[in-house]
Design a protein around this motif. Structure first.
Motif, PDB file in Angstrom:
ATOM      1  N   HIS A 174      52.622  42.236  38.648  1.00  0.00           N
ATOM      2  CA  HIS A 174      52.840  41.525  39.915  1.00  0.00           C
ATOM      3  C   HIS A 174      51.547  41.386  40.705  1.00  0.00           C
ATOM      4  CE1 HIS A 174      57.149  41.722  39.260  1.00  0.00           C
ATOM      5  NE2 HIS A 174      57.061  43.035  39.098  1.00  0.00           N
ATOM      6  N   GLY A 175      50.474  42.011  40.198  1.00  0.00           N
ATOM      7  CA  GLY A 175      49.191  41.954  40.888  1.00  0.00           C
ATOM      8  C   GLY A 175      48.962  43.091  41.853  1.00  0.00           C
ATOM      9  N   ASP A 176      49.892  44.037  41.931  1.00  0.00           N
ATOM     10  CA  ASP A 176      49.761  45.153  42.867  1.00  0.00           C
ATOM     11  C   ASP A 176      48.817  46.217  42.302  1.00  0.00           C
ATOM     12  OD1 ASP A 176      51.574  43.966  44.621  1.00  0.00           O
ATOM     13  OD2 ASP A 176      53.294  44.898  43.611  1.00  0.00           O
ATOM     14  N   LEU A 177      47.884  46.676  43.122  1.00  0.00           N
ATOM     15  CA  LEU A 177      46.934  47.702  42.718  1.00  0.00           C
ATOM     16  C   LEU A 177      47.645  49.042  42.572  1.00  0.00           C
ATOM     17  CD1 LEU A 177      43.943  48.499  42.226  1.00  0.00           C
ATOM     18  CD2 LEU A 177      43.790  48.969  44.694  1.00  0.00           C
ATOM     19  N   GLN A 178      47.576  49.637  41.386  1.00  0.00           N
ATOM     20  CA  GLN A 178      48.243  50.904  41.132  1.00  0.00           C
ATOM     21  C   GLN A 178      47.276  52.086  41.140  1.00  0.00           C
ATOM     22  OE1 GLN A 178      51.540  51.503  40.766  1.00  0.00           O
ATOM     23  NE2 GLN A 178      51.994  49.361  41.168  1.00  0.00           N
ATOM     24  N   THR A 179      46.092  51.894  40.565  1.00  0.00           N
ATOM     25  CA  THR A 179      45.114  52.973  40.516  1.00  0.00           C
ATOM     26  C   THR A 179      43.745  52.385  40.226  1.00  0.00           C
ATOM     27  OG1 THR A 179      44.654  55.184  39.582  1.00  0.00           O
ATOM     28  CG2 THR A 179      45.410  53.484  38.054  1.00  0.00           C
ATOM     29  N   LEU A 180      42.742  53.249  40.064  1.00  0.00           N
ATOM     30  CA  LEU A 180      41.375  52.809  39.836  1.00  0.00           C
ATOM     31  C   LEU A 180      40.745  53.584  38.686  1.00  0.00           C
ATOM     32  CD1 LEU A 180      40.116  52.834  43.547  1.00  0.00           C
ATOM     33  CD2 LEU A 180      40.584  50.783  42.195  1.00  0.00           C
ATOM     34  N   GLN A 181      39.888  52.899  37.955  1.00  0.00           N
ATOM     35  CA  GLN A 181      39.008  53.578  37.019  1.00  0.00           C
ATOM     36  C   GLN A 181      37.613  53.585  37.636  1.00  0.00           C
ATOM     37  OE1 GLN A 181      37.502  51.634  33.385  1.00  0.00           O
ATOM     38  NE2 GLN A 181      38.199  53.430  32.232  1.00  0.00           N
ATOM     39  N   PHE A 182      36.934  54.732  37.534  1.00  0.00           N
ATOM     40  CA  PHE A 182      35.581  54.852  38.041  1.00  0.00           C
ATOM     41  C   PHE A 182      34.619  54.917  36.861  1.00  0.00           C
ATOM     42  CE2 PHE A 182      38.428  57.164  40.958  1.00  0.00           C
ATOM     43  CZ  PHE A 182      38.253  56.419  42.115  1.00  0.00           C
ATOM     44  N   ILE A 183      33.541  54.150  36.930  1.00  0.00           N
ATOM     45  CA  ILE A 183      32.513  54.182  35.897  1.00  0.00           C
ATOM     46  C   ILE A 183      31.178  54.493  36.555  1.00  0.00           C
ATOM     47  CG2 ILE A 183      31.345  52.955  34.035  1.00  0.00           C
ATOM     48  CD1 ILE A 183      33.745  51.177  33.730  1.00  0.00           C
ATOM     49  N   GLY A 184      30.529  55.555  36.091  1.00  0.00           N
ATOM     50  CA  GLY A 184      29.247  55.950  36.656  1.00  0.00           C
ATOM     51  C   GLY A 184      28.092  55.197  36.033  1.00  0.00           C
ATOM     52  N   GLU A 185      26.916  55.412  36.569  1.00  0.00           N
ATOM     53  CA  GLU A 185      25.723  54.746  36.058  1.00  0.00           C
ATOM     54  C   GLU A 185      25.458  55.112  34.598  1.00  0.00           C
ATOM     55  OE1 GLU A 185      22.618  55.821  38.751  1.00  0.00           O
ATOM     56  OE2 GLU A 185      23.232  54.346  40.264  1.00  0.00           O
ATOM     57  N   ASP A 186      25.867  56.325  34.210  1.00  0.00           N
ATOM     58  CA  ASP A 186      25.655  56.776  32.827  1.00  0.00           C
ATOM     59  C   ASP A 186      26.788  56.362  31.894  1.00  0.00           C
ATOM     60  OD1 ASP A 186      27.642  58.365  33.835  1.00  0.00           O
ATOM     61  OD2 ASP A 186      26.729  60.275  33.244  1.00  0.00           O
ATOM     62  N   GLY A 187      27.780  55.648  32.418  1.00  0.00           N
ATOM     63  CA  GLY A 187      28.909  55.198  31.605  1.00  0.00           C
ATOM     64  C   GLY A 187      30.080  56.151  31.587  1.00  0.00           C
ATOM     65  N   ALA A 188      29.966  57.304  32.266  1.00  0.00           N
ATOM     66  CA  ALA A 188      31.083  58.258  32.330  1.00  0.00           C
ATOM     67  C   ALA A 188      32.257  57.613  33.060  1.00  0.00           C
ATOM     68  CB  ALA A 188      30.657  59.538  33.041  1.00  0.00           C
ATOM     69  N   LYS A 189      33.462  57.782  32.501  1.00  0.00           N
ATOM     70  CA  LYS A 189      34.647  57.128  33.053  1.00  0.00           C
ATOM     71  C   LYS A 189      35.706  58.160  33.430  1.00  0.00           C
ATOM     72  CE  LYS A 189      33.908  53.142  30.026  1.00  0.00           C
ATOM     73  NZ  LYS A 189      34.443  52.338  28.908  1.00  0.00           N
ATOM     74  N   ARG A 190      36.373  57.895  34.508  1.00  0.00           N
ATOM     75  CA  ARG A 190      37.525  58.720  34.887  1.00  0.00           C
ATOM     76  C   ARG A 190      38.461  57.864  35.729  1.00  0.00           C
ATOM     77  NH1 ARG A 190      37.435  60.701  40.126  1.00  0.00           N
ATOM     78  NH2 ARG A 190      35.472  60.449  41.263  1.00  0.00           N
ATOM     79  N   PHE A 191      39.715  58.328  35.838  1.00  0.00           N
ATOM     80  CA  PHE A 191      40.713  57.622  36.625  1.00  0.00           C
ATOM     81  C   PHE A 191      41.051  58.407  37.882  1.00  0.00           C
ATOM     82  CE2 PHE A 191      41.498  55.807  32.423  1.00  0.00           C
ATOM     83  CZ  PHE A 191      41.639  54.460  32.733  1.00  0.00           C
ATOM     84  N   LEU A 192      41.507  57.696  38.877  1.00  0.00           N
ATOM     85  CA  LEU A 192      42.035  58.327  40.075  1.00  0.00           C
ATOM     86  C   LEU A 192      43.235  59.175  39.669  1.00  0.00           C
ATOM     87  CD1 LEU A 192      41.754  58.334  43.224  1.00  0.00           C
ATOM     88  CD2 LEU A 192      43.463  56.521  43.241  1.00  0.00           C
ATOM     89  N   SER A 193      43.241  60.419  40.059  1.00  0.00           N
ATOM     90  CA  SER A 193      44.282  61.350  39.629  1.00  0.00           C
ATOM     91  C   SER A 193      45.668  60.897  40.086  1.00  0.00           C
ATOM     92  CB  SER A 193      43.985  62.746  40.190  1.00  0.00           C
ATOM     93  OG  SER A 193      44.966  63.670  39.776  1.00  0.00           O
TER      94      SER A 193
END
Length: 275
Positions: free
Chosen positions: A152-171
């Protein structure tokens, strides 16, 4: 008793990070799963003591759910069997209610962070290294913010990507069936795993892309998009993990394509090999 269910949690790969005392009153307990990041509480468990010791546990991060009951030679009465079924329904309801609460909290945090962030530029070190552009993503300090939206286009969460490429999601955020959209679909839609892959596909083809974040999310996203766009041609752009047992990228893409009547695309490099 709790030692037995804790053994089952260990066997399922959902052991608690530290000593955990489980209540036997049917109330849901949240905990940090061994190996998860500090501060997270993706694990959950519910335990009853009557008519027999039983319970359920799982992880919102992986979606895994397991049930457990003590081994006994005692024959259960019809009333006891009915009570166990009632408890199982109550466990599921408690799990779902807590999941909905956690995901709602994550949505609120995601919206707040998204609102504070500025549009990302192509100068971010990760984007520079990958040679891709910033399409509909934002940046907060050194972190890229990749939105995960539902159909539906609703924002559910975020992925974060650092300068070094490390990735994590909003808990605590919902990932299943959510994706980062790039471009507007016309006659076809490309579906892939990671943002860099999606941005590359969009730049190369001009076709709209849905970034699913992981191989396991390809099919949930493909199904959601098929419901939204029943006439579009859906193309699953697989990661060919040929060095990984079972080749999860290609396997999940193929399964997703079959589930929605789509197609599978695999990149071909020099020498006729795939990657």
């Amino acid at each position: 008793m709790t030692a037995s269910i804790l053994d089952a949690m260990h066997a399922a790969g959902l052991a608690p990070h530290k000593a955990l005392e489980l209540r036997e009153d049917g109330k849901l307990t949240r905990y940090r799963v061994q190996g998860d990041k500090a501060g997270s509480r993706n694990g959950w468990a519910v335990v009853y003591s009557h008519p027999i010791h039983s319970g359920a546990f799982g992880s919102w991060k992986t979606g895994a759910t397991h049930t457990w009951r003590e081994t006994t030679s005692k024959t259960q009465t019809p009333a006891e069997r009915a009570e166990l079924q009632r408890q199982l329904k109550a466990m599921r309801a408690a799990r779902d209610a807590e999941r909905d609460k956690v995901q709602a909290e994550a949505r609120a945090r995601a919206a707040k962070l998204w609102g504070r962030a500025r549009p990302a530029t192509n100068m971010h070190p990760y984007l520079q290294r990958k040679g891709v552009g910033a399409y509909g993503i934002r940046q907060m300090r050194e972190l890229l913010l990749i939105p995960a939206r539902d159909s539906h286009g609703d924002l559910q969460t975020l992925q974060f990507i650092g300068e070094d490429g490390a990735k994590r999601f909003l808990s605590g955020g919902r990932i299943a069936g959510c994706y980062c959209p790039i471009g507007r679909p016309v006659d076809s839609l490309l579906i892939c795993e990671g943002y860099a892959t999606g941005a590359t596909l969009y730049a190369a083809t001009g076709r709209a892309v849905a970034v699913c974040f992981s191989a396991g999310n390809l099919q949930p996203v493909a199904r959601a998009l098929r419901m939204k766009f029943p006439r579009l041609r859906l193309i699953l752009c697989a990661d060919n993990d040929q060095k990984t047992p079972g080749n999860p990228g290609l396997t999940h893409a193929t399964q997703a394509a079959r589930a929605v009547g789509g197609f599978v695309a695999v990149p071909r490099f020099d020498g006729g090999t795939h990657a």
